[in-house]
Design an enzyme around this catalytic site. Structure first.
Site, PDB file in Angstrom:
ATOM      1  N   ARG A  58      63.384 -19.157  65.223  1.00 23.08           N
ATOM      2  CA  ARG A  58      62.561 -18.174  65.061  1.00 23.08           C
ATOM      3  C   ARG A  58      62.016 -17.659  63.495  1.00 23.08           C
ATOM      4  O   ARG A  58      60.858 -18.234  63.309  1.00 23.08           O
ATOM      5  CB  ARG A  58      62.679 -16.422  65.094  1.00 23.08           C
ATOM      6  CG  ARG A  58      61.964 -15.297  66.121  1.00 23.08           C
ATOM      7  CD  ARG A  58      61.387 -15.074  64.846  1.00 23.08           C
ATOM      8  NE  ARG A  58      62.181 -14.000  64.026  1.00 23.08           N
ATOM      9  CZ  ARG A  58      62.491 -12.752  63.718  1.00 23.08           C
ATOM     10  NH1 ARG A  58      61.154 -13.372  62.385  1.00 23.08           N
ATOM     11  NH2 ARG A  58      63.809 -12.994  62.576  1.00 23.08           N
ATOM     12  N   ASP A  59      62.706 -16.426  62.228  1.00 25.31           N
ATOM     13  CA  ASP A  59      62.474 -16.668  61.468  1.00 25.31           C
ATOM     14  C   ASP A  59      62.004 -18.195  60.328  1.00 25.31           C
ATOM     15  O   ASP A  59      61.785 -17.916  59.740  1.00 25.31           O
ATOM     16  CB  ASP A  59      63.726 -15.843  60.554  1.00 25.31           C
ATOM     17  CG  ASP A  59      63.016 -15.227  59.591  1.00 25.31           C
ATOM     18  OD1 ASP A  59      61.744 -14.906  59.214  1.00 25.31           O
ATOM     19  OD2 ASP A  59      64.224 -15.179  58.414  1.00 25.31           O
TER      20      ASP A  59
ATOM     21  N   HIS B  69      71.208  -9.432  55.844  1.00 26.83           N
ATOM     22  CA  HIS B  69      70.259 -11.194  56.129  1.00 26.83           C
ATOM     23  C   HIS B  69      69.392 -11.393  54.891  1.00 26.83           C
ATOM     24  O   HIS B  69      68.352 -10.470  53.813  1.00 26.83           O
ATOM     25  CB  HIS B  69      69.229 -10.536  57.010  1.00 26.83           C
ATOM     26  CG  HIS B  69      67.781 -11.947  57.525  1.00 26.83           C
ATOM     27  ND1 HIS B  69      67.317 -12.238  58.573  1.00 26.83           N
ATOM     28  CD2 HIS B  69      67.236 -12.373  56.880  1.00 26.83           C
ATOM     29  CE1 HIS B  69      66.545 -12.800  58.658  1.00 26.83           C
ATOM     30  NE2 HIS B  69      66.499 -13.092  57.077  1.00 26.83           N
TER      31      HIS B  69
ATOM     32  N   HIS C 205      67.760 -13.678  51.725  1.00 27.13           N
ATOM     33  CA  HIS C 205      67.120 -14.808  51.043  1.00 27.13           C
ATOM     34  C   HIS C 205      68.095 -14.910  49.676  1.00 27.13           C
ATOM     35  O   HIS C 205      68.226 -14.751  48.851  1.00 27.13           O
ATOM     36  CB  HIS C 205      65.308 -14.850  51.113  1.00 27.13           C
ATOM     37  CG  HIS C 205      65.020 -14.718  52.375  1.00 27.13           C
ATOM     38  ND1 HIS C 205      63.640 -15.098  53.059  1.00 27.13           N
ATOM     39  CD2 HIS C 205      65.387 -13.445  53.650  1.00 27.13           C
ATOM     40  CE1 HIS C 205      63.488 -14.857  54.276  1.00 27.13           C
ATOM     41  NE2 HIS C 205      64.166 -13.753  54.467  1.00 27.13           N
TER      42      HIS C 205
ATOM     43  N   CYS D  86      58.487 -15.655  54.645  1.00 18.73           N
ATOM     44  CA  CYS D  86      57.927 -14.643  55.207  1.00 18.73           C
ATOM     45  C   CYS D  86      56.539 -14.674  55.317  1.00 18.73           C
ATOM     46  O   CYS D  86      56.286 -14.805  54.017  1.00 18.73           O
ATOM     47  CB  CYS D  86      58.890 -12.967  55.445  1.00 18.73           C
ATOM     48  SG  CYS D  86      58.157 -11.602  55.707  1.00 18.73           S
TER      49      CYS D  86
ATOM     50  N   ASN E 146      65.218 -18.592  53.618  1.00 12.86           N
ATOM     51  CA  ASN E 146      66.915 -17.964  54.485  1.00 12.86           C
ATOM     52  C   ASN E 146      67.907 -18.828  54.069  1.00 12.86           C
ATOM     53  O   ASN E 146      67.880 -19.670  53.189  1.00 12.86           O
ATOM     54  CB  ASN E 146      67.017 -17.623  56.096  1.00 12.86           C
ATOM     55  CG  ASN E 146      66.108 -16.579  56.638  1.00 12.86           C
ATOM     56  OD1 ASN E 146      65.800 -15.701  56.657  1.00 12.86           O
ATOM     57  ND2 ASN E 146      65.248 -18.016  56.958  1.00 12.86           N
TER      58      ASN E 146
END
Length: 311
Positions: free
Chosen positions: A27-28, A220, A222, A253, A262
């Site tokens: 997803r991300d 989470h 980055h 993002c 990420n």
């Protein structure tokens, strides 16, 4: 593919015995790709990640296709997905309409995506932080009434490209507001990758002091400034045992141009394996998966471990 080496294991008794990795690559990771990845490739990616040992794999998003066209195939993907027993497949929903689509697709876990800063809330959700909480309230209530788990992402927790450093109290207040809706988990996001280990400890302390139990909190990170692994270790030292990561370091993002990839799951697993922390994820199989995915995307993986072991 033979794995060239494994880390030496030196365990520490001040760290969790086991860490749950929330794999966000499908997803991300894929939402930030310039090209549309075929559904068949996404399905194989999901299956490979589960075969590597993942038990929490974020599958897709029900954000309007106009905003995230890379994930416009959410219904098609979920209808064809072979859901393995014991594996959670959360999906991101932005609002009540997204939840309706997700429920129709038969999901059993969702995620919402809030902001700790006003500027990003306006840019990402077209409303203030307070208004976004109001929007999420019926979404969370309906999902919980249906027996679904609800993860709350809180973005821009450590820095914002428009507002700069974000006060700890501001983040803690937003965290409390989201969890007060009835969410079951909270993921604190370093959306633009500017956090440092001391800042991570301070924020987790502030969130805990505000009444949010760290057993419900994930991190989470980055890796914009190469701090993601150091920040993860600081989080583990602070009592965190849930970490988000993306296979091969995919992602960014779409609403924050300064956000790079990420934390790579392989880099995380190498570190955790070396600390004697259980994850259930097999590093060799995961490396093979990211090498395969890199070929599908037509570029090498930025993960240092994939580069070292992928051969």
């Amino acid at each position: 593919m033979a794995v060239a080496g494994l880390p030496a294991v030196v365990a520490r008794n001040d760290l969790p015995e086991r860490v749950t990795i929330c794999e966000v690559g499908p997803r991300d990771g894929l939402q930030n790709e310039s090209a549309i990845v075929p559904v068949g490739v996404k399905l194989e990616f999901l299956d490979r990640l589960v075969a590597a040992g993942h038990r929490v794999v974020e599958a897709t998003s029900f954000v309007h296709p106009k905003w995230v066209p890379q994930l416009a195939d959410a219904e098609e993907l979920l209808s064809a997905l072979d859901r393995h027993p014991g594996v959670r497949y959360p999906v991101l929903v932005p609002n009540a309409k997204g939840l309706s689509r997700a429920l129709a697709a038969g999901v059993d876990e969702i995620a919402i995506f809030g902001s700790a800063t006003e500027t990003f809330a306006q840019r990402n959700l077209n409303r203030s932080v307070a208004e976004s909480i109001e929007m999420f309230a019926p979404v969370v209530a309906t999902a919980r009434d249906r027996g679904l788990r609800v993860r709350a992402y809180l973005s821009m927790c450590f820095g914002d490209p428009w507002e700069g450093p974000v006060p700890l109290r501001q983040v803690a207040d937003a965290a409390v507001a989201l969890m007060s809706l009835g969410c079951t988990e909270l993921s604190l996001g370093d959306t633009i990758g500017v956090a440092t280990p001391g800042q991570v400890r301070a924020l987790l302390h502030a969130v805990s002091d505000a009444g949010v139990g760290l057993e419900q909190v994930a991190v989470h990170f980055h890796d914009t400034y190469g701090q993601a692994l150091a920040n993860t270790l600081a989080a583990l030292e602070s009592g965190i045992s849930i970490v988000d990561a993306s296979a091969g370091g995919l992602g960014g993002c779409p609403y924050a141009e300064s956000a790079t990839g990420n934390l790579a799951t392989e880099d995380l697993v190498w570190q955790l394996d070396g600390l004697g922390i259980e994850t259930g994820v097999d590093l060799g199989t995961l490396v093979e998966t990211s090498v395969w995915m890199a070929r599908q995307l037509g570029r090498p993986s930025p993960s240092r471990v994939v580069q070292a072991l992928g051969g």
